[in-house]
Design an enzyme around this catalytic site. Structure first.
Site, PDB file in Angstrom:
ATOM      1  N   GLU A   9       0.973  -0.855  -0.033  1.00  0.00           N
ATOM      2  CA  GLU A   9       0.020  -0.297  -0.337  1.00  0.00           C
ATOM      3  C   GLU A   9       0.984   1.559   0.303  1.00  0.00           C
ATOM      4  O   GLU A   9       0.426   2.457  -0.034  1.00  0.00           O
ATOM      5  CB  GLU A   9      -1.023  -0.210   1.466  1.00  0.00           C
ATOM      6  CG  GLU A   9      -0.451  -0.032   2.516  1.00  0.00           C
ATOM      7  CD  GLU A   9      -0.223  -1.357   2.914  1.00  0.00           C
ATOM      8  OE1 GLU A   9       0.699  -1.268   4.063  1.00  0.00           O
ATOM      9  OE2 GLU A   9      -0.268  -2.017   2.631  1.00  0.00           O
TER      10      GLU A   9
ATOM     11  N   ASP B 114      22.987  20.833 -28.530  1.00  0.00           N
ATOM     12  CA  ASP B 114      23.786  21.946 -29.962  1.00  0.00           C
ATOM     13  C   ASP B 114      24.940  22.941 -29.183  1.00  0.00           C
ATOM     14  O   ASP B 114      25.438  22.350 -27.780  1.00  0.00           O
ATOM     15  CB  ASP B 114      22.681  22.960 -29.616  1.00  0.00           C
ATOM     16  CG  ASP B 114      22.934  24.256 -30.706  1.00  0.00           C
ATOM     17  OD1 ASP B 114      23.473  23.310 -31.320  1.00  0.00           O
ATOM     18  OD2 ASP B 114      22.641  25.354 -30.453  1.00  0.00           O
TER      19      ASP B 114
ATOM     20  N   ASP C 167      15.535  23.922 -32.573  1.00  0.00           N
ATOM     21  CA  ASP C 167      15.385  23.037 -31.792  1.00  0.00           C
ATOM     22  C   ASP C 167      14.279  22.016 -30.912  1.00  0.00           C
ATOM     23  O   ASP C 167      14.744  21.578 -30.692  1.00  0.00           O
ATOM     24  CB  ASP C 167      17.063  23.467 -30.632  1.00  0.00           C
ATOM     25  CG  ASP C 167      17.977  23.668 -30.932  1.00  0.00           C
ATOM     26  OD1 ASP C 167      18.569  22.840 -31.625  1.00  0.00           O
ATOM     27  OD2 ASP C 167      18.382  24.313 -29.904  1.00  0.00           O
TER      28      ASP C 167
ATOM     29  N   ASN D 212       7.115 -14.440   2.212  1.00  0.00           N
ATOM     30  CA  ASN D 212       6.141 -14.977   2.355  1.00  0.00           C
ATOM     31  C   ASN D 212       4.798 -15.699   2.192  1.00  0.00           C
ATOM     32  O   ASN D 212       4.213 -16.611   3.001  1.00  0.00           O
ATOM     33  CB  ASN D 212       5.369 -13.824   3.317  1.00  0.00           C
ATOM     34  CG  ASN D 212       5.837 -12.601   3.920  1.00  0.00           C
ATOM     35  OD1 ASN D 212       6.767 -12.832   4.228  1.00  0.00           O
ATOM     36  ND2 ASN D 212       5.704 -11.328   3.602  1.00  0.00           N
TER      37      ASN D 212
ATOM     38  N   ASN E 292       2.114  -5.540   9.908  1.00  0.00           N
ATOM     39  CA  ASN E 292       2.532  -5.131   8.546  1.00  0.00           C
ATOM     40  C   ASN E 292       2.860  -4.011   9.022  1.00  0.00           C
ATOM     41  O   ASN E 292       2.769  -3.227   8.376  1.00  0.00           O
ATOM     42  CB  ASN E 292       1.374  -5.901   8.220  1.00  0.00           C
ATOM     43  CG  ASN E 292       1.452  -5.558   6.581  1.00  0.00           C
ATOM     44  OD1 ASN E 292       2.566  -5.388   5.851  1.00  0.00           O
ATOM     45  ND2 ASN E 292       0.664  -4.913   6.073  1.00  0.00           N
TER      46      ASN E 292
ATOM     47  N   ASP F 248       5.650  -1.139   7.855  1.00  0.00           N
ATOM     48  CA  ASP F 248       5.614   0.219   6.669  1.00  0.00           C
ATOM     49  C   ASP F 248       5.865   1.405   6.779  1.00  0.00           C
ATOM     50  O   ASP F 248       6.938   1.645   6.450  1.00  0.00           O
ATOM     51  CB  ASP F 248       3.794  -0.363   6.329  1.00  0.00           C
ATOM     52  CG  ASP F 248       3.492  -0.709   5.321  1.00  0.00           C
ATOM     53  OD1 ASP F 248       3.466  -1.753   4.542  1.00  0.00           O
ATOM     54  OD2 ASP F 248       1.885  -1.397   5.685  1.00  0.00           O
TER      55      ASP F 248
END
Length: 857
Positions: free
Chosen positions: A296, A338, A607, A671, A696, A700
């Protein structure tokens, strides 16, 4: 139908006489008053189209919610709510709020930064207000304004042409036609003949989004902003940008992870129902597993990296108009540039003014000065150099009176500029331009005041003079003239001219360019020079800055080559001279087709096509409007050294994004195996759904600092590109390492500590909870670098801060009564004595697996 109506309305307006339009729009040839213009701006709004308008905050928030991984979490939270798993709903809601809020903040601040930066490079228009010419921001142009146009200007809005002088417009953005279109006012004689022409074909109608290739003109603005023809197209085309290679790769990874979630959810659920005979717990655990596999934070990590890169580059005087350009900077392996101002000083100095045989001649200077002074079109550096030299030397003209009659502006196909003057009553056309193009229209030469027809011998003598000046690094311009008897001159009149002599300009190589080009080469970026200048001059400058230009290709050679032949030459040669805009664009396009990521740096009007074609279009804030508009990156300082910093930052941004993607993909893959093994053999769930969700969430947070991580210097030595094959190889090799140690932890807890019955499942789950949390967190430190972690490469302070936070929170949850809220149990001292061995074993094995991967890639 709406588009047709707008075109029809413009067509009808364009067919009206100017006086009628002045009356309808309540304006005059002297323009609007400042007060009237202000009122009209409030009435009609800013002169911007749909694609330029900033997104409101609520739309940015909704866009953040649309991320597929966020949608998965929301759906899982809804299912958990329906099934009365309120704790899971709370944790998943926190994840959604965290991810969406950070993504929203990054996108919102990025947009604000982009708007502020865009204002720094704002395009302007020359309008007549209160009877005087003023430069105003293009977005403040209103219907009824009178706008003056010159070479290089962008057409600010839809308007009708009032007067023109050899005005050629590039309408390719609307019609797709690459050839310029000449525009001129309608007259009473030809108005009826044009009555049935489509709006885009009317010679007196100009459109927003087009630009002036050459000439001058004056237009009356009819429609602005969303009411323009271009605004209507932009509205329907908003959001249809081509995806970069990185974005395509990101979508593939996202699709792979979503497939893993879709496949694994029912497998884990069914497997646990069969082995545990508990539908509720099996369902909640399957949901938690799906959440654990959902990256996420991916959109936030990508947005943070790009925004951080843009802000850092802004401090280095590099403005990023499109965030995706940062990725392309990191992947760039060829830089086409250039010559003038990029590898030279961009301060052209007049060095010599000589007759056809190389002798100093005041008449040549005088005629060159008159040409530069009385032309009103695009004034280039050489015009400025002539005027500055004349003023600094306090020169005087030998003519009592000088008055202008007419002019033919410079354009990039003729490469000449002519003015018609009355010099003490004598009418004469003075033309100056590139040597080769001038040779096509000259038939005689002035020798000792006498006009002599050109002969092969005279031509050879003049070529020798030119070559000698070129070899000295000078750019040579021919000055010629002829008497006229008309009040108007046309391109067809540029013939049978008499050569007066040559003027030589020097634009010395930059000292800084030598270091910058050497560094770019060392970082895997090949520098190629694409110039419209003389090959010999360009060759000397290239040699001065360290570009191999012993062999080169001319524009005339390119036209006779097939794509295959030119592609081969384009890869091997580093200098392309005497190119027109289409030839430059062709070289860049073929290099892209060959698989190169190509940048182009230029600031000339010619250009613009190349800047649009290149993966990274780079210009400067002093460039023409159309040039800046075609660019994705604007330099506030015209220097390759600044660009070198941009390349390195682009690579750093890419590397840090890939860290998260590689670690997330390999961790999720590992996992999968661990969960399937545990679900098949354990008599209880290896971890409760709430425990998995909390683990988790904590992990995170640790990853939020990845965009601010250090990047090893070796990682940015070469161009970085997306490689799906290597990513999958990394995943399949690194992922199973975590599974191996998960299984070893299962065996230790099951057989060593005898946590093998349902009554002791809390102890088993607590043991795996802390092992999974710490190993995943420390894996970030191992996998973030190719070097030996902690010793030869260390993470940044923000990464250490967030990962230390994981250790602290993990300890609090595992070693105190706080863990009881998540059904975690206190573990015996003997477990904590063995715990470090598991962690060390995992880290050592992971390091060896990483080394094996690096040897095989």
């Amino acid at each position: 139908m709406e588009k047709k109506t707008k075109a029809f309305e413009l067509q009808k307006l364009a067919l009206q006489a100017p006086q009628q339009l002045f009356a309808d729009y309540q304006t005059t040839s002297a323009g609007l008053s400042t007060a009237d213009a202000k009122d009209r701006l409030e009435t009609y709004g800013m002169n911007i189209v749909a694609s330029q308008k900033p997104l409101p905050a609520w739309k940015i928030w909704l866009n953040a919610l649309k991320d597929p991984f966020v949608i998965v979490l929301i759906l899982l939270a809804i299912v958990s709510f329906i099934t009365n798993d309120i704790e899971a709903v709370i944790v998943m809601s926190l994840m959604v709020i965290c991810s969406v809020s950070i993504s929203f903040y990054q996108e919102y601040t990025s947009q604000k930064t982009s708007i502020n930066l865009r204002e720094m490079i704002e395009n302007t228009s020359a309008v007549i207000r209160d009877g005087a010419r003023q430069e105003i921001p293009m977005d403040e142009v209103v219907p009824g304004d009178i706008v003056k146009l010159h070479t290089g200007d962008m057409i600010p809005a839809d308007g009708v042409l009032l007067n023109s002088n050899d005005l050629f417009i590039n309408q390719s953005s609307l019609t797709g036609e690459s050839l310029p279109v000449e525009k001129m006012p309608l007259t009473d004689d030809n108005r009826a003949d044009n009555a049935n022409k489509p709006a885009v074909d009317l010679p007196n109608l100009l459109f927003m989004g087009t630009d002036v290739l050459s000439g001058q003109g004056t237009i009356l603005i009819l429609k602005t902003g969303k009411d323009t023809f271009f605004g209507d197209i932009a509205k329907s085309a908003t959001g249809s940008k081509a995806e970069t290679a990185f974005e395509i790769g990101l979508k593939r990874v996202s699709a792979l992870l979503l497939k893993m979630i879709a496949i694994l959810f029912p497998i884990v659920f069914i497997l646990n129902v069969i082995t545990k005979h508990d539908v509720n717990n099996a369902f909640f655990f399957a949901i938690a597993v799906a959440v654990g596999l959902t990256p996420e934070m991916l959109p936030m990590i990508v947005n943070s990296n790009l925004a951080k890169g843009a802000q850092k580059l802004a401090k280095e005087k590099v403005i990023v108009k499109k965030l995706s350009a940062i990725q392309n900077l990191g992947a760039m392996d060829i830089l086409c540039t250039d010559k003038t101002g990029t590898i030279t000083e961009d301060r052209v100095v007049l060095m010599h003014y000589v007759d056809p045989f190389g002798n100093e001649n005041e008449d040549v200077l005088n005629y060159a000065y008159l040409n530069s002074k009385y032309q009103t079109g695009w004034r280039n550096l050489m015009d400025v150099a002539v005027l500055d030299y004349f003023a600094s030397k306090k020169k005087t003209l030998p003519f009592d009176t000088v008055s202008k009659i007419d002019e033919i502006p410079f354009d990039f196909s003729r490469r000449r500029l002519s003015v018609a003057l009355s010099l003490a009553g004598e009418r004469v056309m003075i033309t100056k331009g590139a040597v080769e193009e001038m040779a096509e229209v000259c038939s005689s030469v002035l020798i000792n005041g006498e006009k002599v027809a050109l002969t092969p011998d005279l031509i050879d003598q003049m070529k020798a003079v030119n070559i000698k000046m070129n070899q000295d690094g000078m750019r040579v311009i021919t000055v010629a003239q002829k008497p006229i008897d008309s009040d108007v001159i046309r391109i067809a009149d540029e013939n049978n001219l008499t050569i007066l002599g040559f003027i030589g300009f020097l634009d010395p190589a930059k000292e800084s360019a030598i270091t910058a080009i050497s560094s770019l080469h060392a970082h895997g970026v090949t520098v190629k020079v694409l110039t419209g200048d003389n090959a010999i001059v360009a060759q000397k400058v290239c040699a001065d800055v360290g570009i191999d230009a012993e062999r080169y290709l001319l524009g005339s050679d390119i036209d006779s080559m097939s794509d295959a032949e030119l592609t081969e030459q384009a890869e091997n040669l580093h200098l392309f001279a005497k190119l027109n805009p289409m030839q430059k664009e062709r070289v860049i396009g073929l290099l892209k087709q060959k698989g190169h990521t190509v940048g182009f740096m230029g600031d000339g009007i010619n250009d613009a096509p190349s800047l649009r074609t290149a993966d990274v279009g780079i210009s400067v804030d002093t460039a023409a409007d159309i040039t800046k508009d075609a660019s994705t990156i604007i330099l506030l300082e015209k220097s390759l050294q600044v660009l070198e910093i941009g390349v390195q930052e682009g690579r750093s941004v890419f590397i840090n994004m890939m860290k998260y993607i590689k670690i997330t993909l390999s961790s999720n893959f590992g996992n999968v195996f661990s969960i399937l093994i545990a679900s098949a053999f354990l008599p209880f769930l290896p971890m409760l759904s709430m425990q998995l969700l909390v683990q988790n969430l904590i992990y995170d947070v640790a990853q939020l600092a990845i965009p601010w991580d250090n990047v090893d210097p070796e990682e940015i030595e070469k161009p970085v590109t997306w490689n799906m094959k290597n990513l999958l190889h990394f995943t399949f090799l690194i992922g199973p390492v975590s599974s191996i140690f998960d299984v070893l932890t299962f065996i230790l807890l099951y057989f060593g500590f005898h946590y093998n019955v349902v009554a002791l499942q809390g102890n088993f789950q607590s043991g795996w909870f802390i092992v999974g949390l710490i190993t995943q967190t420390l894996a970030l430190h191992i996998l973030r670098t190719k070097k030996m972690p902690f010793i030869k490469s260390n993470a940044s302070f923000p990464v250490w801060f967030t990962t230390t936070g994981v250790f602290v929170v993990g300890s609090i949850v595992s070693l105190t009564s706080v863990g009881h809220f998540f059904d975690l149990h206190l573990l015996p001292v003997t477990y904590w004595l063995i715990f470090p061995l598991i962690i060390i074993g995992y880290l050592v094995t992971l390091q060896f697996a990483k080394m094996i991967y690096q040897k095989n890639t």
